[in-house]
Design a protein around this motif. Structure first.
Motif, mmCIF file in Angstrom:
data_model
loop_
_atom_site.group_PDB
_atom_site.id
_atom_site.type_symbol
_atom_site.label_atom_id
_atom_site.label_comp_id
_atom_site.label_asym_id
_atom_site.label_seq_id
_atom_site.Cartn_x
_atom_site.Cartn_y
_atom_site.Cartn_z
ATOM 1 N N ALA A 169 0.813 -1.217 0.000
ATOM 2 C CA ALA A 169 0.000 0.000 0.000
ATOM 3 C C ALA A 169 0.846 1.267 0.000
ATOM 4 C CB ALA A 169 -0.927 -0.008 1.213
ATOM 5 N N GLU A 170 1.938 1.267 0.766
ATOM 6 C CA GLU A 170 2.704 2.494 0.984
ATOM 7 C C GLU A 170 3.916 2.667 0.064
ATOM 8 O OE1 GLU A 170 1.915 4.974 2.985
ATOM 9 O OE2 GLU A 170 0.139 3.990 3.831
ATOM 10 N N TYR A 171 4.576 1.570 -0.265
ATOM 11 C CA TYR A 171 5.818 1.662 -1.026
ATOM 12 C C TYR A 171 5.635 1.390 -2.520
ATOM 13 C CZ TYR A 171 8.136 1.261 3.561
ATOM 14 O OH TYR A 171 8.551 1.447 4.855
ATOM 15 N N ALA A 172 5.044 0.240 -2.827
ATOM 16 C CA ALA A 172 4.984 -0.219 -4.222
ATOM 17 C C ALA A 172 4.468 0.842 -5.193
ATOM 18 C CB ALA A 172 4.154 -1.500 -4.306
ATOM 19 N N PRO A 173 3.420 1.605 -4.862
ATOM 20 C CA PRO A 173 2.924 2.593 -5.830
ATOM 21 C C PRO A 173 3.875 3.760 -6.065
ATOM 22 C CG PRO A 173 1.246 2.060 -4.168
ATOM 23 C CD PRO A 173 2.557 1.535 -3.664
ATOM 24 N N ASN A 174 4.861 3.934 -5.199
ATOM 25 C CA ASN A 174 5.719 5.119 -5.256
ATOM 26 C C ASN A 174 7.160 4.850 -5.661
ATOM 27 O OD1 ASN A 174 3.740 7.088 -4.175
ATOM 28 N ND2 ASN A 174 3.865 5.828 -2.332
ATOM 29 N N ILE A 175 7.555 3.580 -5.739
ATOM 30 C CA ILE A 175 8.969 3.248 -5.948
ATOM 31 C C ILE A 175 9.521 3.852 -7.232
ATOM 32 C CG2 ILE A 175 10.576 1.354 -6.412
ATOM 33 C CD1 ILE A 175 8.971 -0.304 -4.350
ATOM 34 N N GLU A 176 8.793 3.738 -8.327
ATOM 35 C CA GLU A 176 9.291 4.274 -9.594
ATOM 36 C C GLU A 176 9.435 5.796 -9.527
ATOM 37 O OE1 GLU A 176 10.642 2.892 -12.302
ATOM 38 O OE2 GLU A 176 10.532 1.102 -11.043
ATOM 39 N N ARG A 177 8.465 6.455 -8.902
ATOM 40 C CA ARG A 177 8.525 7.909 -8.772
ATOM 41 C C ARG A 177 9.734 8.327 -7.942
ATOM 42 N NH1 ARG A 177 6.003 11.134 -4.982
ATOM 43 N NH2 ARG A 177 4.746 9.384 -4.247
ATOM 44 N N TRP A 178 9.991 7.592 -6.857
ATOM 45 C CA TRP A 178 11.154 7.907 -6.025
ATOM 46 C C TRP A 178 12.456 7.669 -6.781
ATOM 47 C CZ3 TRP A 178 8.744 4.708 -1.501
ATOM 48 C CH2 TRP A 178 7.765 5.485 -0.848
ATOM 49 N N ASN A 179 12.507 6.597 -7.561
ATOM 50 C CA ASN A 179 13.710 6.317 -8.326
ATOM 51 C C ASN A 179 13.972 7.415 -9.358
ATOM 52 O OD1 ASN A 179 14.616 3.906 -7.130
ATOM 53 N ND2 ASN A 179 13.194 2.679 -8.309
ATOM 54 N N PHE B 20 11.597 -2.456 -2.873
ATOM 55 C CA PHE B 20 12.145 -1.245 -2.266
ATOM 56 C C PHE B 20 13.566 -1.513 -1.784
ATOM 57 C CE2 PHE B 20 10.919 2.514 0.740
ATOM 58 C CZ PHE B 20 11.668 3.372 -0.055
ATOM 59 N N ASP B 21 14.439 -1.825 -2.722
ATOM 60 C CA ASP B 21 15.823 -2.194 -2.412
ATOM 61 C C ASP B 21 16.664 -1.004 -1.952
ATOM 62 O OD1 ASP B 21 15.649 -5.035 -3.276
ATOM 63 O OD2 ASP B 21 15.262 -4.132 -5.224
ATOM 64 N N SER B 22 16.201 0.213 -2.259
ATOM 65 C CA SER B 22 16.979 1.406 -1.939
ATOM 66 C C SER B 22 16.786 1.905 -0.514
ATOM 67 C CB SER B 22 16.602 2.542 -2.903
ATOM 68 O OG SER B 22 16.946 2.224 -4.232
ATOM 69 N N PHE B 23 15.780 1.419 0.181
ATOM 70 C CA PHE B 23 15.454 1.939 1.511
ATOM 71 C C PHE B 23 16.515 1.510 2.514
ATOM 72 C CE2 PHE B 23 11.960 2.071 5.009
ATOM 73 C CZ PHE B 23 12.324 3.367 5.337
ATOM 74 N N GLY B 24 16.993 2.474 3.315
ATOM 75 C CA GLY B 24 18.075 2.202 4.258
ATOM 76 C C GLY B 24 17.634 1.690 5.608
ATOM 77 N N ALA B 25 16.379 1.227 5.730
ATOM 78 C CA ALA B 25 15.894 0.755 7.032
ATOM 79 C C ALA B 25 16.647 -0.458 7.566
ATOM 80 C CB ALA B 25 14.393 0.458 6.959
ATOM 81 N N PRO B 26 17.047 -1.440 6.720
ATOM 82 C CA PRO B 26 17.810 -2.563 7.275
ATOM 83 C C PRO B 26 19.094 -2.126 7.966
ATOM 84 C CG PRO B 26 16.945 -3.141 5.123
ATOM 85 C CD PRO B 26 16.674 -1.671 5.311
ATOM 86 N N ALA C 172 13.032 10.496 -9.103
ATOM 87 C CA ALA C 172 13.431 11.696 -8.363
ATOM 88 C C ALA C 172 14.837 11.566 -7.787
ATOM 89 C CB ALA C 172 12.438 11.973 -7.244
ATOM 90 N N GLY C 173 15.323 10.329 -7.649
ATOM 91 C CA GLY C 173 16.658 10.099 -7.115
ATOM 92 C C GLY C 173 16.719 10.046 -5.607
ATOM 93 N N ILE C 174 15.559 10.115 -4.945
ATOM 94 C CA ILE C 174 15.538 10.028 -3.489
ATOM 95 C C ILE C 174 14.098 9.794 -3.040
ATOM 96 C CG2 ILE C 174 15.169 12.494 -3.029
ATOM 97 C CD1 ILE C 174 17.346 12.158 -0.763
ATOM 98 N N TYR C 175 13.925 9.047 -1.956
ATOM 99 C CA TYR C 175 12.581 8.868 -1.417
ATOM 100 C C TYR C 175 12.346 9.923 -0.336
ATOM 101 C CZ TYR C 175 15.449 6.059 1.784
ATOM 102 O OH TYR C 175 16.428 5.626 2.633
ATOM 103 N N HIS C 176 11.080 10.179 -0.039
ATOM 104 C CA HIS C 176 10.739 11.247 0.886
ATOM 105 C C HIS C 176 11.139 10.908 2.321
ATOM 106 C CE1 HIS C 176 7.349 12.540 -2.084
ATOM 107 N NE2 HIS C 176 8.548 12.839 -2.524
#
Length: 385
Positions: free
Chosen positions: A29-39, A88-94, A41-45
């Protein structure tokens, strides 16, 4: 259905199954619809961190009294797998939850734990760890960043590169020399709160081959004055030992990412070849396609079984450095081969950026480099022979 059709591993308890479902629904719901847009833009919000914290998906292994979910590394493993499965491989949460937070939990004072961990669990503070410097690479003993005593505190000078979460980070764990003449025994870890750090500067967000929306950055520390309580723990010179004790978990996290990306690549490819047609029949009906996918599924299955073994050992406190090096090096090597062969089955479309397999091909490459290069992993394994 799980593309590998493996039975549930013994470490996967009922509460972890519920967590898996919760995380999967949230990310869809939260990530999948936005991943391409974030990519693009070069950064996620920055708000992604707060939303993820509100969902209980940050610092899941931290004790409840420090704002965490009171789980174990198994909870982090489930969440990290879902990050990769949703793309969402780019997210630094891990790194934030599974690497930075454990340093504070294991080596910090009670005051440091109370001060920083709840804010990390909520997403109010984003964590980063600054090890690598220009020219040093994997050589942690060769760091030039220095922290010199000044009055009741320290003055920090140096620069770092390739720092994940660098643009968003509110809290940075910095590897620095407190005694340049003492070698490994002269390394200490400092926690820098960026909001109050005069002389701290973020450099450019680095442009990379893959992981486009990951905020990998240069960081600069110019006469940054730190209070005494910024030293992680109570004693100087413990940094190198602390790093060595925590690196096995970091390498296991990379293994989770690699295997999960393999699973996703295999699922996407099977779906594609069952729909795409050439020469009057579906791609899946060609024997070559069947053989390639049979090889990929076998290798991904072997990797998942090895990974589950390592997770179980780590939850029990039994994962050693050598085995952690094996899981990191081998799964990332296999991952590269599997994703490459999957891309080939997409034909020309696999080379197009709008197809996820193309992005996965690029994003996968760095896993053989960070958390210690695979060549370093082989050296560590060789010492056990």
């Amino acid at each position: 259905m799980d593309v590998l059709n493996l039975p549930r591993p013994s470490w996967m308890t009922e509460d972890l199954v519920l967590l898996e479902d919760q995380a999967r629904r949230f990310m869809a719901a939260e990530y999948a619809p936005n991943i391409e847009r974030w990519n693009e833009a070069g950064i996620y919000h920055r708000e992604v961190w707060n939303t993820t914290g509100e969902a209980g998906l940050l610092c899941a292994a931290m004790p409840e009294k420090y704002g965490g979910a009171g789980g174990t590394f198994a909870h982090e493993a489930v969440i990290n797998r879902e990050f990769a499965l949703c793309g969402f491989d780019s997210f630094g949460a891990p790194l934030h939850s599974g690497i930075v937070a454990p340093y504070i939990l294991h080596y910090g004072t009670e005051d440091q734990k109370q001060r920083w961990l709840p804010k990390m669990a909520s997403g109010e503070m984003v964590g980063a760890i600054a090890m690598t410097e220009p020219g040093t690479g994997s050589d942690l003993q060769g760091v030039r960043t220095s922290a010199k005593k000044s009055g009741n505190g320290y003055v920090l000078n140096g620069s770092k590169i390739f720092i994940t979460n660098g643009q968003h980070a509110d809290l940075i764990l910095v590897v620095a020399k407190t005694d340049p003449s003492a070698g490994a025994k002269g390394v200490s870890l400092f926690v820098v709160e960026t909001a109050d750090a005069g002389g701290f500067r973020r450099g450019r967000k680095l442009k990379k081959l893959g992981l486009d929306s990951s905020d990998t950055s240069e960081l600069f520390f110019e006469d940054v004055k730190l209070p005494a309580e910024s030293l992680l723990g109570t004693q100087e010179g413990q940094g190198f030992v602390q790093l060595m004790q925590e690196l096995p978990q970091e390498r296991l996290i990379v293994g989770i990412h690699a295997v999960s990306m393999m699973e996703r690549a295999l699922r996407l490819t099977i779906d594609y070849v069952k729909e795409r047609q050439a020469f009057g029949k579906k791609i899946i009906d060609f024997q070559n396609t069947q053989f390639v996918l049979a090889e990929c599924k076998t290798e991904a299955t072997a990797a998942k079984v090895f990974l589950d073994h390592c997770i179980e050992r780590h939850v029990k406190g039994e994962l050693d450095t050598v085995t952690a090096s094996m899981i990191k090096y081998w799964t990332t090597d296999v991952q590269a081969k599997v994703i490459d062969r999957c891309l080939q089955l997409f034909g020309g479309y696999g080379y197009m950026d709008e197809y996820p397999i193309s992005r996965m091909y690029r994003d996968a490459r760095v896993l053989r480099i960070y958390a210690g290069t695979n060549e370093i992993m082989k050296l560590l394994i060789a010492r056990s022979l």
